[in-house]
Design an enzyme around this catalytic site. Structure first.
Site, mmCIF file in Angstrom:
data_model
loop_
_atom_site.group_PDB
_atom_site.id
_atom_site.type_symbol
_atom_site.label_atom_id
_atom_site.label_comp_id
_atom_site.label_asym_id
_atom_site.label_seq_id
_atom_site.Cartn_x
_atom_site.Cartn_y
_atom_site.Cartn_z
ATOM 1 N N HIS A 19 58.912 71.228 65.383
ATOM 2 C CA HIS A 19 58.783 71.629 63.791
ATOM 3 C C HIS A 19 59.946 72.471 63.724
ATOM 4 O O HIS A 19 60.731 72.626 62.543
ATOM 5 C CB HIS A 19 57.583 72.377 63.574
ATOM 6 C CG HIS A 19 56.363 71.175 63.645
ATOM 7 N ND1 HIS A 19 55.173 71.555 63.726
ATOM 8 C CD2 HIS A 19 56.642 69.962 63.041
ATOM 9 C CE1 HIS A 19 54.530 70.260 63.720
ATOM 10 N NE2 HIS A 19 55.282 69.435 63.068
ATOM 11 N N HIS A 42 55.529 58.440 61.266
ATOM 12 C CA HIS A 42 54.020 58.603 61.853
ATOM 13 C C HIS A 42 53.764 59.953 61.256
ATOM 14 O O HIS A 42 53.568 60.984 62.196
ATOM 15 C CB HIS A 42 54.030 58.359 63.350
ATOM 16 C CG HIS A 42 54.268 57.095 63.887
ATOM 17 N ND1 HIS A 42 55.900 56.578 63.912
ATOM 18 C CD2 HIS A 42 53.741 55.942 64.156
ATOM 19 C CE1 HIS A 42 55.947 55.481 64.283
ATOM 20 N NE2 HIS A 42 54.663 54.981 64.577
ATOM 21 N N SER A 100 54.076 67.947 60.363
ATOM 22 C CA SER A 100 55.518 67.705 59.973
ATOM 23 C C SER A 100 55.610 67.522 58.505
ATOM 24 O O SER A 100 56.762 68.219 57.964
ATOM 25 C CB SER A 100 56.180 66.634 60.666
ATOM 26 O OG SER A 100 56.222 67.063 62.102
ATOM 27 N N GLU A 118 51.672 56.340 57.591
ATOM 28 C CA GLU A 118 50.717 56.851 58.530
ATOM 29 C C GLU A 118 49.513 55.710 58.918
ATOM 30 O O GLU A 118 49.108 55.102 57.653
ATOM 31 C CB GLU A 118 49.730 58.133 58.147
ATOM 32 C CG GLU A 118 48.587 58.216 59.204
ATOM 33 C CD GLU A 118 49.056 58.263 60.723
ATOM 34 O OE1 GLU A 118 48.260 57.687 61.209
ATOM 35 O OE2 GLU A 118 50.119 59.122 60.854
ATOM 36 N N ASP A 158 52.758 51.285 59.239
ATOM 37 C CA ASP A 158 53.307 51.268 60.481
ATOM 38 C C ASP A 158 54.943 51.669 59.863
ATOM 39 O O ASP A 158 55.559 50.784 59.345
ATOM 40 C CB ASP A 158 53.459 50.152 61.263
ATOM 41 C CG ASP A 158 53.870 50.510 62.682
ATOM 42 O OD1 ASP A 158 54.686 51.494 62.778
ATOM 43 O OD2 ASP A 158 53.663 49.846 63.719
ATOM 44 N N GLY A 159 55.150 53.025 60.018
ATOM 45 C CA GLY A 159 56.510 53.397 59.772
ATOM 46 C C GLY A 159 57.438 52.907 60.450
ATOM 47 O O GLY A 159 58.629 52.743 59.884
ATOM 48 N N ASP A 179 57.961 59.768 65.112
ATOM 49 C CA ASP A 179 57.157 60.662 65.956
ATOM 50 C C ASP A 179 55.887 59.761 66.354
ATOM 51 O O ASP A 179 54.793 59.948 65.821
ATOM 52 C CB ASP A 179 56.915 62.031 65.421
ATOM 53 C CG ASP A 179 55.640 62.783 66.072
ATOM 54 O OD1 ASP A 179 55.666 62.495 67.170
ATOM 55 O OD2 ASP A 179 55.234 63.725 65.215
#
Length: 306
Positions: A19, A42, A100, A118, A158-159, A179
């Site tokens: 972060h 994510h 994030s 997500e 799903d990113g 991530d």
């Protein structure tokens, strides 16, 4: 072994590194008036309770944000990060930790856009609800958007695959945070293939990849594979708070790999990392690595400290 639900790890030493770096990358993008897009492949739930539920079981925040909470000697980038977390806890007691997406939302400007993926159904629902609450609260305070278009969009999915449709962003400026949970070893391969494709679509974007430093072969090989991705430059920073445990379990070290990093990132981390090691380190195995380089042309420099 890592748990898919990030709530187990909220606020730990890995979150501190991730972060702080993410916030500084966004601060750099804020220096130009042109809007930009932040994409989180994510995103998690956005906000995590530290005094109950998953986070309280292992209390991993005690390895991270807890050790910084009352410090009076924080370097400016860490002070910036800790102040953001404290703003989420107006009572002064450390009860909530921002993921994030929340960090990004608080740093970004009204004209910038957040696109959040997500896959986990519960976390995706919570993430969407959290941002709806933020929008409702802003409306109650009389804050109305002055720019067209939806600032925050949450998509369950799903990113790795959803990213393609968003690149390049309209303004040709952006930060993409990758991530994944890395529970499935195929995540390591997906990171590499996703970056290869993304850079063909959006070569000038900044890409930040968080990864755990584990004994698993895929984890050890990931940074070297990312150094060969076709980008204008790269930066790799890792933070270890202790030596690995004899049984190989637990997360003692993690890294952030940034493609097309701003020139300000390396000197900032060079000054910051020794402080983080001194405050978060738990034994003689604590340390950091910081290296930069380029794949075009293949020359670079490195700095390491353990």
């Amino acid at each position: 072994m890592l748990s898919y639900r990030h709530a187990f790890h909220a606020g730990n030493h890995a979150d501190v590194l991730k972060h702080v770096v993410t916030i500084q990358l966004l601060r750099y993008l804020n220096q130009k008036d042109t809007p930009y897009m932040y994409i989180d492949t994510h995103a998690g739930a956005g906000v995590y309770a530290l005094d109950g539920g998953y986070a309280a079981k292992n209390a991993e925040f005690e390895t991270g944000i807890s050790r910084l909470w009352d410090r009076k000697d924080l370097p400016e980038p860490l002070a910036d990060y800790v102040q953001l977390v404290k703003a989420l806890n107006p009572s002064g007691k450390m009860r909530y930790y921002p993921g994030s997406p929340y960090c990004a939302d608080k740093v970004m400007r009204e004209q910038d856009r957040l696109r959040l993926f997500e896959l986990h159904p519960s976390d995706s629902k919570i993430l969407d609800e959290n941002f709806r609450k933020l929008e409702a609260h802003a409306a109650e305070q009389g804050q109305r958007p002055t720019v067209r278009g939806k600032r925050v969009m949450v998509q369950r999915g799903d990113g790795f695959f959803g990213l393609k449709a968003l690149l390049p962003p309209p303004s040709r400026r952006g930060l993409i945070l990758i991530d994944p949970p890395y529970e499935d070893k195929t995540d390591y391969r997906h990171v590499k293939t996703t970056l290869d494709d993304a850079l063909k679509r959006f070569a000038t974007g900044t890409y930040a990849v968080w990864y755990p430093v584990l004994q698993r072969m895929e984890s050890r090989q990931l940074p070297d594979k990312l150094k060969r991705v076709a980008a204008n430059g790269w930066l790799n920073v890792t933070l270890s708070i202790s030596a690995p445990s004899p049984d190989g379990f637990g997360l003692h070290s993690s890294g952030m790999f940034v493609l097309n990093p701003p020139w300000t990132l390396e000197p900032m981390l060079r000054d910051l990392m020794p402080y983080l090691v001194s405050v978060l380190g738990r034994d003689a195995g604590a340390g950091f690595t910081l290296e930069t380089g380029s794949t075009t042309p293949p020359v670079g420099k490195s700095r390491q400290n353990r």
